[in-house]
Design a protein around this motif. Structure first.
Motif, PDB file in Angstrom:
ATOM      1  N   PHE A 128      -6.109  13.062  -5.583  1.00 15.88           N
ATOM      2  CA  PHE A 128      -4.996  12.732  -4.683  1.00 15.88           C
ATOM      3  C   PHE A 128      -4.724  11.231  -4.704  1.00 15.88           C
ATOM      4  CE2 PHE A 128      -3.242  11.256  -0.711  1.00 15.88           C
ATOM      5  CZ  PHE A 128      -2.190  12.125  -0.496  1.00 15.88           C
ATOM      6  N   LEU A 129      -5.787  10.429  -4.652  1.00 17.52           N
ATOM      7  CA  LEU A 129      -5.626   8.965  -4.632  1.00 17.52           C
ATOM      8  C   LEU A 129      -5.044   8.454  -5.948  1.00 17.52           C
ATOM      9  CD1 LEU A 129      -8.935   8.017  -2.814  1.00 17.52           C
ATOM     10  CD2 LEU A 129      -6.614   7.898  -1.870  1.00 17.52           C
ATOM     11  N   GLU A 130      -5.444   9.061  -7.059  1.00 17.98           N
ATOM     12  CA  GLU A 130      -4.890   8.641  -8.351  1.00 17.98           C
ATOM     13  C   GLU A 130      -3.402   8.981  -8.424  1.00 17.98           C
ATOM     14  OE1 GLU A 130      -8.885   8.672 -11.143  1.00 17.98           O
ATOM     15  OE2 GLU A 130      -7.648  10.493 -11.054  1.00 17.98           O
ATOM     16  N   ASP A 131      -3.008  10.131  -7.904  1.00 17.71           N
ATOM     17  CA  ASP A 131      -1.578  10.465  -7.829  1.00 17.71           C
ATOM     18  C   ASP A 131      -0.850   9.478  -6.921  1.00 17.71           C
ATOM     19  OD1 ASP A 131      -1.906  12.591  -9.512  1.00 17.71           O
ATOM     20  OD2 ASP A 131      -1.893  14.127  -7.937  1.00 17.71           O
ATOM     21  N   TRP A 132      -1.497   9.154  -5.805  1.00 19.90           N
ATOM     22  CA  TRP A 132      -0.894   8.203  -4.857  1.00 19.90           C
ATOM     23  C   TRP A 132      -0.668   6.859  -5.542  1.00 19.90           C
ATOM     24  CZ3 TRP A 132      -1.684   3.433  -2.806  1.00 19.90           C
ATOM     25  CH2 TRP A 132      -0.957   3.103  -1.657  1.00 19.90           C
ATOM     26  N   GLU A 133      -1.651   6.408  -6.317  1.00 22.66           N
ATOM     27  CA  GLU A 133      -1.517   5.125  -7.010  1.00 22.66           C
ATOM     28  C   GLU A 133      -0.386   5.162  -8.040  1.00 22.66           C
ATOM     29  OE1 GLU A 133      -5.371   3.963  -8.525  1.00 22.66           O
ATOM     30  OE2 GLU A 133      -5.709   2.735  -6.739  1.00 22.66           O
ATOM     31  N   HIS A 134      -0.217   6.279  -8.719  1.00 18.85           N
ATOM     32  CA  HIS A 134       0.886   6.382  -9.678  1.00 18.85           C
ATOM     33  C   HIS A 134       2.228   6.215  -8.982  1.00 18.85           C
ATOM     34  CE1 HIS A 134      -1.912   8.433 -12.694  1.00 18.85           C
ATOM     35  NE2 HIS A 134      -1.453   7.348 -13.278  1.00 18.85           N
ATOM     36  N   ALA A 135       2.333   6.723  -7.763  1.00 18.29           N
ATOM     37  CA  ALA A 135       3.600   6.645  -7.028  1.00 18.29           C
ATOM     38  C   ALA A 135       3.788   5.321  -6.305  1.00 18.29           C
ATOM     39  CB  ALA A 135       3.669   7.799  -6.019  1.00 18.29           C
ATOM     40  N   ASN A 136       2.672   4.693  -5.867  1.00 13.50           N
ATOM     41  CA  ASN A 136       2.782   3.549  -4.951  1.00 13.50           C
ATOM     42  C   ASN A 136       2.226   2.244  -5.487  1.00 13.50           C
ATOM     43  OD1 ASN A 136       3.650   4.831  -2.166  1.00 13.50           O
ATOM     44  ND2 ASN A 136       2.149   6.219  -3.082  1.00 13.50           N
ATOM     45  N   GLY A 137       1.370   2.320  -6.498  1.00 10.19           N
ATOM     46  CA  GLY A 137       0.719   1.115  -7.003  1.00 10.19           C
ATOM     47  C   GLY A 137      -0.785   1.189  -6.784  1.00 10.19           C
ATOM     48  N   VAL A 138      -1.497   0.379  -7.577  1.00 11.53           N
ATOM     49  CA  VAL A 138      -2.959   0.409  -7.530  1.00 11.53           C
ATOM     50  C   VAL A 138      -3.456  -0.184  -6.209  1.00 11.53           C
ATOM     51  CG1 VAL A 138      -5.063  -0.492  -8.630  1.00 11.53           C
ATOM     52  CG2 VAL A 138      -3.159   0.349 -10.029  1.00 11.53           C
ATOM     53  N   ILE A 139      -4.460   0.420  -5.641  1.00  8.51           N
ATOM     54  CA  ILE A 139      -5.094  -0.085  -4.419  1.00  8.51           C
ATOM     55  C   ILE A 139      -5.833  -1.368  -4.764  1.00  8.51           C
ATOM     56  CG2 ILE A 139      -6.879   0.391  -2.688  1.00  8.51           C
ATOM     57  CD1 ILE A 139      -6.224   3.431  -3.150  1.00  8.51           C
ATOM     58  N   PRO A 140      -5.450  -2.490  -4.146  1.00  5.81           N
ATOM     59  CA  PRO A 140      -6.103  -3.758  -4.493  1.00  5.81           C
ATOM     60  C   PRO A 140      -7.528  -3.821  -3.946  1.00  5.81           C
ATOM     61  CG  PRO A 140      -4.013  -4.088  -3.312  1.00  5.81           C
ATOM     62  CD  PRO A 140      -4.400  -2.662  -3.130  1.00  5.81           C
ATOM     63  N   PRO A 141      -8.372  -4.696  -4.539  1.00  8.30           N
ATOM     64  CA  PRO A 141      -9.753  -4.820  -4.041  1.00  8.30           C
ATOM     65  C   PRO A 141      -9.820  -5.470  -2.674  1.00  8.30           C
ATOM     66  CG  PRO A 141      -9.310  -6.462  -5.737  1.00  8.30           C
ATOM     67  CD  PRO A 141      -8.103  -5.564  -5.681  1.00  8.30           C
ATOM     68  N   ARG A 142     -10.955  -5.251  -2.003  1.00  9.28           N
ATOM     69  CA  ARG A 142     -11.279  -5.866  -0.704  1.00  9.28           C
ATOM     70  C   ARG A 142     -10.187  -5.600   0.334  1.00  9.28           C
ATOM     71  NH1 ARG A 142     -15.739  -5.279  -0.052  1.00  9.28           N
ATOM     72  NH2 ARG A 142     -15.852  -6.811   1.609  1.00  9.28           N
ATOM     73  N   HIS A 143      -9.725  -4.359   0.399  1.00 11.62           N
ATOM     74  CA  HIS A 143      -8.763  -3.919   1.408  1.00 11.62           C
ATOM     75  C   HIS A 143      -9.390  -2.862   2.311  1.00 11.62           C
ATOM     76  CE1 HIS A 143      -5.598  -6.066  -0.615  1.00 11.62           C
ATOM     77  NE2 HIS A 143      -4.617  -5.452   0.028  1.00 11.62           N
ATOM     78  N   TRP A 144      -8.966  -2.851   3.565  1.00 14.53           N
ATOM     79  CA  TRP A 144      -9.170  -1.662   4.387  1.00 14.53           C
ATOM     80  C   TRP A 144      -8.316  -0.540   3.809  1.00 14.53           C
ATOM     81  CZ3 TRP A 144     -12.627  -0.755   8.085  1.00 14.53           C
ATOM     82  CH2 TRP A 144     -13.144  -1.807   8.843  1.00 14.53           C
ATOM     83  N   ILE A 145      -8.843   0.659   3.738  1.00 10.27           N
ATOM     84  CA  ILE A 145      -8.058   1.835   3.387  1.00 10.27           C
ATOM     85  C   ILE A 145      -7.661   2.491   4.712  1.00 10.27           C
ATOM     86  CG2 ILE A 145      -7.965   3.979   2.093  1.00 10.27           C
ATOM     87  CD1 ILE A 145      -8.559   1.395   0.384  1.00 10.27           C
ATOM     88  N   ALA A 146      -6.414   2.310   5.098  1.00 13.26           N
ATOM     89  CA  ALA A 146      -5.931   2.841   6.376  1.00 13.26           C
ATOM     90  C   ALA A 146      -5.275   4.194   6.116  1.00 13.26           C
ATOM     91  CB  ALA A 146      -4.947   1.861   7.012  1.00 13.26           C
ATOM     92  N   LEU A 147      -5.892   5.228   6.658  1.00 16.14           N
ATOM     93  CA  LEU A 147      -5.440   6.594   6.408  1.00 16.14           C
ATOM     94  C   LEU A 147      -4.499   7.012   7.537  1.00 16.14           C
ATOM     95  CD1 LEU A 147      -6.121   8.503   4.083  1.00 16.14           C
ATOM     96  CD2 LEU A 147      -7.935   9.475   5.524  1.00 16.14           C
ATOM     97  N   ARG A 148      -3.192   6.956   7.229  1.00 17.21           N
ATOM     98  CA  ARG A 148      -2.210   7.341   8.246  1.00 17.21           C
ATOM     99  C   ARG A 148      -2.118   8.861   8.299  1.00 17.21           C
ATOM    100  NH1 ARG A 148       4.389   7.054   8.009  1.00 17.21           N
ATOM    101  NH2 ARG A 148       4.618   8.614   9.673  1.00 17.21           N
ATOM    102  N   THR A 149      -2.403   9.421   9.472  1.00 20.09           N
ATOM    103  CA  THR A 149      -2.292  10.868   9.671  1.00 20.09           C
ATOM    104  C   THR A 149      -1.327  11.217  10.798  1.00 20.09           C
ATOM    105  OG1 THR A 149      -4.182  10.729  11.162  1.00 20.09           O
ATOM    106  CG2 THR A 149      -4.640  11.363   8.882  1.00 20.09           C
ATOM    107  N   ASP A 150      -0.911  10.201  11.576  1.00 21.27           N
ATOM    108  CA  ASP A 150      -0.155  10.395  12.821  1.00 21.27           C
ATOM    109  C   ASP A 150      -0.981  11.151  13.861  1.00 21.27           C
ATOM    110  OD1 ASP A 150       1.875   8.982  11.687  1.00 21.27           O
ATOM    111  OD2 ASP A 150       3.257  10.675  11.460  1.00 21.27           O
ATOM    112  N   TRP A 151      -2.308  11.184  13.622  1.00 19.76           N
ATOM    113  CA  TRP A 151      -3.193  11.904  14.555  1.00 19.76           C
ATOM    114  C   TRP A 151      -3.166  11.269  15.945  1.00 19.76           C
ATOM    115  CZ3 TRP A 151      -4.222  16.165  12.060  1.00 19.76           C
ATOM    116  CH2 TRP A 151      -5.152  17.071  12.598  1.00 19.76           C
ATOM    117  N   TYR A 152      -2.841   9.974  16.007  1.00 19.48           N
ATOM    118  CA  TYR A 152      -2.840   9.298  17.313  1.00 19.48           C
ATOM    119  C   TYR A 152      -1.800   9.890  18.253  1.00 19.48           C
ATOM    120  CZ  TYR A 152       1.432   6.525  16.548  1.00 19.48           C
ATOM    121  OH  TYR A 152       2.731   6.119  16.370  1.00 19.48           O
ATOM    122  N   LYS A 153      -0.783  10.541  17.676  1.00 15.99           N
ATOM    123  CA  LYS A 153       0.251  11.140  18.532  1.00 15.99           C
ATOM    124  C   LYS A 153      -0.296  12.352  19.290  1.00 15.99           C
ATOM    125  CE  LYS A 153       3.861   9.445  15.457  1.00 15.99           C
ATOM    126  NZ  LYS A 153       4.882   9.762  14.431  1.00 15.99           N
TER     127      LYS A 153
END
Ligand code: MN
Length: 265
Positions: A128-153
């Protein structure tokens, strides 16, 4: 050098004038906020408690304050590497030993809100992440990976914990995703809106609880029970997440926020 022309002063000025948008990522800490529930044979996480000491009354005529208590992992909170057995022997693995500079880091926001809406048990995999990177760009190093789920709603409804007879149902990563994010993308940590960095059913995964196990075993951090990840750009936000300085602490509730260039948002 004055504050006006220092880099630090420019940040303060940009926050004040709105060039840097500030997004609050913390839920309100209250006795009502749900905490994780473990199988009954284990020790349990205490919810937030607040007892008034005085409020401009006989106990303190001019002052208002409360005594509070809670588990380190109550409400919007930070997980340090020592939280998991895999991180127990790492250096600087407790909240008091982590350096202040490590509390400021950029974030990449991975939106799985549609997948999570369709399937509360949605699992993020390496594929899934590799597909995501193809669509959005490579995940840069030393980043938080923020998983948006809208679960907070869902906060304030039973669908936030989403407990069924077989436990909680909420999305999260599998071991292939975590190995990829830690070893090949050198992430700072995983930041989620759900109660744990792991999926609700992750105790059934092989290995169990891969987010906790792999993150903390490699000195990475967790952020849980966040709000407002849908307000952040995919790239370009910076998260400030500084837990309380508890001696030998495994984590703590915190006020966590993100900043991003308002012109880009
Ligand atoms: Mn935790």
């Amino acid at each position: 050098m004055t504050a006006a022309n220092s880099l630090a002063g420019q940040i303060a000025a940009a926050v004040a004038n709105g060039d840097l948008a500030c997004v609050d990522l913390s839920n309100v800490l209250s006795p009502d906020f749900p905490v994780i529930a473990l199988p009954e044979e284990f020790g349990q996480c205490a919810p937030f408690r607040m007892e008034p000491v005085s409020r401009y009354d006989d106990n303190g005529p001019a002052w208002y304050w409360n005594n509070i208590s809670m588990n380190e992992h109550t409400g919007t909170h930070f997980d340090a590497p020592v939280h998991w057995v895999t991180g127990r022997n790492l250096p600087r693995n407790t909240v008091d030993k982590i350096e202040a500079k490590d509390f400021v880091a950029p974030a990449v926001v991975i939106d799985i809100s549609r997948e999570a809406e369709a399937n509360a048990d949605f699992v993020v995999t390496r594929a899934f992440l590799e597909d995501w990177e193809h669509a959005n760009g490579v995940i840069p190093p030393r980043h938080w990976i923020a998983l948006r789920t809208d679960w907070y709603k869902r906060v304030g409804t039973p669908q936030y914990m989403n407990l069924k007879e077989d436990g909680a149902h909420s999305p999260g990563p599998d071991a292939t995703a975590m190995e990829f994010l830690v070893r090949e993308r050198d992430c700072v940590g995983l930041a989620v809106e759900t109660v744990g960095t792991d999926a609700g059913q992750a105790y059934r995964f092989d290995p169990p609880l891969p987010a906790h196990s792999i993150l903390h075993g490699n000195g990475r951090f967790g952020l849980q029970c966040l709000t407002n990840l849908d307000k952040l750009p995919t790239f370009g936000a910076v998260i400030v997440a500084a837990p309380m300085k508890i001696r030998n602490g495994s984590g703590s509730p915190l006020r966590v926020f993100a900043m991003y260039d308002a012109a880009a948002g």
